[in-house]
Motif scaffolding. Structure first.
Motif, short mmCIF file in Angstrom:
data_model
loop_
_atom_site.label_atom_id
_atom_site.label_comp_id
_atom_site.label_asym_id
_atom_site.label_seq_id
_atom_site.Cartn_x
_atom_site.Cartn_y
_atom_site.Cartn_z
N ILE A 185 2.80 -1.34 4.24
CA ILE A 185 2.29 0.01 4.10
C ILE A 185 3.49 0.95 3.96
O ILE A 185 4.17 1.25 4.93
N ALA A 186 3.76 1.34 2.73
CA ALA A 186 4.82 2.31 2.46
C ALA A 186 4.22 3.71 2.51
O ALA A 186 3.00 3.87 2.47
N VAL A 240 0.86 -1.18 0.00
CA VAL A 240 0.00 0.00 0.00
C VAL A 240 0.89 1.23 0.00
O VAL A 240 1.81 1.33 0.81
N TYR A 241 0.64 2.14 -0.93
CA TYR A 241 1.23 3.47 -0.84
C TYR A 241 0.22 4.32 -0.07
O TYR A 241 -0.80 4.76 -0.62
N GLY A 242 0.49 4.52 1.20
CA GLY A 242 -0.47 5.18 2.06
C GLY A 242 -0.16 6.65 2.29
O GLY A 242 0.89 6.98 2.85
N VAL A 243 -1.07 7.54 1.86
CA VAL A 243 -0.96 8.95 2.20
C VAL A 243 -1.29 9.08 3.68
O VAL A 243 -2.34 8.61 4.14
N VAL A 249 -6.76 0.64 7.85
CA VAL A 249 -5.38 0.37 8.27
C VAL A 249 -5.29 -0.96 9.01
O VAL A 249 -4.38 -1.76 8.77
N GLU A 250 -6.26 -1.20 9.89
CA GLU A 250 -6.27 -2.46 10.63
C GLU A 250 -6.38 -3.65 9.68
O GLU A 250 -5.71 -4.68 9.85
N ALA A 251 -7.20 -3.51 8.64
CA ALA A 251 -7.35 -4.59 7.66
C ALA A 251 -6.07 -4.81 6.87
O ALA A 251 -5.70 -5.95 6.56
N ARG A 262 7.36 2.72 11.52
CA ARG A 262 7.69 3.71 10.50
C ARG A 262 7.72 3.06 9.12
O ARG A 262 7.97 1.85 8.99
N PRO A 263 7.47 3.80 8.07
CA PRO A 263 7.51 3.22 6.73
C PRO A 263 8.94 2.91 6.31
O PRO A 263 9.87 3.65 6.62
N LEU A 264 9.10 1.82 5.56
CA LEU A 264 10.41 1.45 5.02
C LEU A 264 10.51 1.75 3.53
O LEU A 264 11.59 1.70 2.97
N GLY A 265 9.37 2.06 2.92
CA GLY A 265 9.34 2.44 1.52
C GLY A 265 8.76 3.82 1.37
O GLY A 265 7.92 4.25 2.17
#
Length: 303
Positions: free
Chosen positions: A122-123, A98-101, A112-114, A158-161
């Protein structure tokens, strides 16, 4: 190498054999762009309404006003489209990035939970779904920092991507200097990952796609029917699968909840998922899996 230097050579005629797990001929990776709630809207303090990537091709931004139709189109993505895509992928046990804004994730904790329960990566897709081209470096840096802060708060890590999408000439530098990212994806330059050595620390780049992407349903002279989308994805897969006998590559597919989440387009995606799973030598993976594999198999050169 200066960051102003462009690389027109890349891997040239002899790209490396990626050694995908399971001796796969192709790595197939699906991205769901989760942007709904992060788009421009005066309710969030923006100067105008959103005008990009919706059913209203060529929409105008309403300065200082709400665009009620645009808002409802985006709301469809989080209310209905996301859950349709979630079912399609979880029923088939296909991994997703997921590219999450950050601002969008913050507004829908149930989604998000799903994502987390499905073990989707979730990047980060930035703080807001907006253009960064004209933004000052300091302002863009502050937004990246805020995005990571909110992302960590709502997802638990934290995001890794990182993928900005509507990036600026400063984006790669800001991402590199912030540090801690396994990869960044603001590139469309190759069919394989590659290392960027423009900055103090090597930055792994995992290129993304704007062609095998449902965004073309919302652009002039793009896809206007599901079968066009399916056929383009199938042709891309078939060509790379055949090429993968000697030189395996990566296929990324970009998706948006408010676009391919509509029933008439979701059917095309469903057919393609089943088509991919009918082949044996395919590595279905998340982008973080590709990053981890590349870092282990092709570590960055030491300066």
């Amino acid at each position: 190498m200066s960051q102003n230097t462009r690389d027109f050579i890349g891997y040239g005629a002899t790209p490396p054999h990626p050694k995908w797990p399971g001796n796969a001929k192709i790595a197939v990776q699906f991205v769901i762009n989760y942007e709904e709630g992060g788009e421009n809207c005066v309710l969030d303090g923006d100067s105008a309404s959103e005008k990009f990537l919706s059913e209203i091709v060529g929409a105008e931004a309403f300065v200082g006003q709400r665009h009620m139709s645009m808002e409802s189109i985006y709301e469809y993505g989080s209310r209905a489209g996301f859950w349709r895509l979630h079912r399609l992928f979880t029923e088939r046990d296909i991994p997703v990035t997921v590219y999450g804004v950050a601002q969008a994730l913050q507004k829908n904790p149930e989604a998000v939970e799903a994502m987390l329960k499905a073990d989707w990566e979730i990047a980060s897709h930035g703080l807001k779904w907006t253009h960064y081209q004209e933004m000052s470096e300091s302002a863009e840096k502050a937004m990246l920092e805020k995005a990571v802060e909110i992302h960590t708060e709502v997802t638990g890590s934290r995001p890794l991507g990182w993928y900005t999408g509507r990036d600026s000439p400063n984006t790669r530098k800001i991402v590199s200097e912030f540090g801690g990212f396994a990869y960044h994806a603001d590139s469309y330059a190759d069919d394989l990952p590659y290392w960027c050595y423009d900055f103090d620390e090597p930055l792994l780049t995992i290129p993304y796609t704007l062609d095998s992407n449902d965004m073309r349903f919302a652009t002039p002279q793009g896809f206007n029917a599901g079968d066009q989308f399916f056929n383009y994805l199938k042709d891309s897969f078939d060509f790379l699968y055949e090429e993968g006998t000697e030189s395996p590559k990566m296929l990324s597919v970009g998706l948006h909840c408010r676009l391919v989440g509509r029933p008439g387009r979701a059917m095309a995606l469903k057919k393609f998922l089943d088509y991919v799973q009918s082949h044996s030598q395919v590595w279905l993976c998340r982008r973080i899996d590709i990053a981890n594999h590349w870092i282990k198999t092709f570590p960055a050169d030491e300066k």
